[in-house]
Scaffold this motif. Structure first.
Motif: not given
Length: 336
Positions: A20, A24-25, A29-31, A33-34, A62, A65
């Motif tokens: 990442n 990531h970060g 955006e986090e959504d 990335a997830l 990130v 999570r």
């Protein structure tokens, strides 16, 4: 997905690892990335690589999570220490004992885990005695905070010196993480032979040369909107060396070779690095889940000798091989 031993250790890693850096970060955006991490898991990736410096620690958070509901024993988590983090104080960088011992605890907290599988020196620290660095890594391992240690972008001589100390300290030094691709082969002459002799495996980054080997950058044309080459946050700087017509014309010659092999350009690039038996895994990044799925298709691909020769012929004039380009900063880096 297929799996390989990391060097001569007993640790297996997925041939395709998910990293990442630059995503990531920061860029993603986090959504999103997830979603990319979830797709990586669905595709069979078990190896995840990050570093405390990525997005100034945000990337580790990130990833922590994203993997929070995954059985810890089912994945391999790798992180790194060296580059500046935090506010950039005098001991917020390097491989001194203070920074290593504080950094591992910060990484574990952000990653929401009790240990990492491999803790890596992100560069060689020319301002800290190697004995101090390796002793600190030994304490990290003996405390159960890391199972193994590795390095990134160390020269063959640095790897040999580190390995000798690791043996004396009875800690498993098993990996190197260098840049490696069809275009960037600086590890072939010295680092790979030393690693094979000592039992280290390569976990390579940038196998697609920052996206250039996907073929989306065309000679004489502006980079596509939203591509890494247009990212002012760091992506554009990292890809700049490849954005010249000599390189892009050579890369264009790979398109029929990929088609003949039944692969996309990105798949051909990832498959190429995996032909090297000293490579344990190729790290891919992604901003969209479909990119993960495309790159994972390179796992298990075996390129025949004719294809490998055709690749070499196509890009012969633009390949970078100089082993002197494996280098760390002369002095401990500061933030900005």
């Amino acid at each position: 997905m297929e799996f390989r031993y990391l060097g001569k250790s007993g640790l297996k890693v997925s041939e395709i690892a998910y990293g990442n850096w630059l995503t990531h970060g920061s860029q993603v955006e986090e959504d999103a990335a997830l979603a990319c991490v979830r797709r990586a898991l669905d595709e069979g990736i078990t190896t995840f690589d990050t570093a405390d410096v990525y997005a100034n620690t945000a990337a580790e958070s990130v990833l922590g999570r994203a993997l929070g509901d995954v059985r810890r024993e089912s994945v391999e988590i790798l992180t790194k220490v060296f580059w500046p983090t935090g506010p950039g104080g005098p001991n917020d960088a390097g491989l001194g004992r203070k920074h290593i011992m504080e950094s591992i605890d910060g990484s574990l907290r952000r990653l929401q885990t009790d240990y990492v599988d491999v803790y890596q020196a992100h560069r060689f620290d020319n301002e800290t005695p190697l004995e101090e660095t390796m002793s600190a890594f030994a304490d990290v391992v003996h405390a159960g905070k890391a199972h193994y240690i590795g390095v990134s972008e160390w020269t063959a001589d640095e790897i040999r010196a580190g390995h000798e100390l690791a043996r004396e300290l009875r800690i498993p030094f098993i990996s190197n993480q260098p840049q490696y691709s069809m275009l960037w082969r600086v590890i072939d002459e010295r680092v790979v032979p030393a690693s094979e002799e000592l039992g280290l495996g390569q976990i390579v980054w940038s196998p697609i040369a920052q996206g250039v080997l996907t073929g989306k950058y065309k000679p004489g044309a502006q980079p596509p909107a939203g591509s890494r080459a247009t990212d002012a946050g760091g992506g554009a700087d990292n890809i700049a060396r490849w954005l010249n017509d000599d390189v892009l014309n050579a890369v264009a010659k790979l398109e029929p070779i990929a088609a003949e092999a039944g692969l996309s350009m990105a798949q051909l690039a990832v498959a190429w690095v995996l032909q090297n038996p000293n490579v344990s895994a190729a790290i891919i990044g992604a901003s969209r889940p479909e990119q993960v799925s495309e790159n994972v298709a390179a796992a298990g691909v075996r390129l025949d000798e004719a294809t490998m020769r055709a690749i070499d012929d196509a890009i012969a004039g633009v390949v970078v091989r100089d082993p002197a380009l494996t280098v760390s900063p002369d002095s401990r880096p500061g933030r900005g």
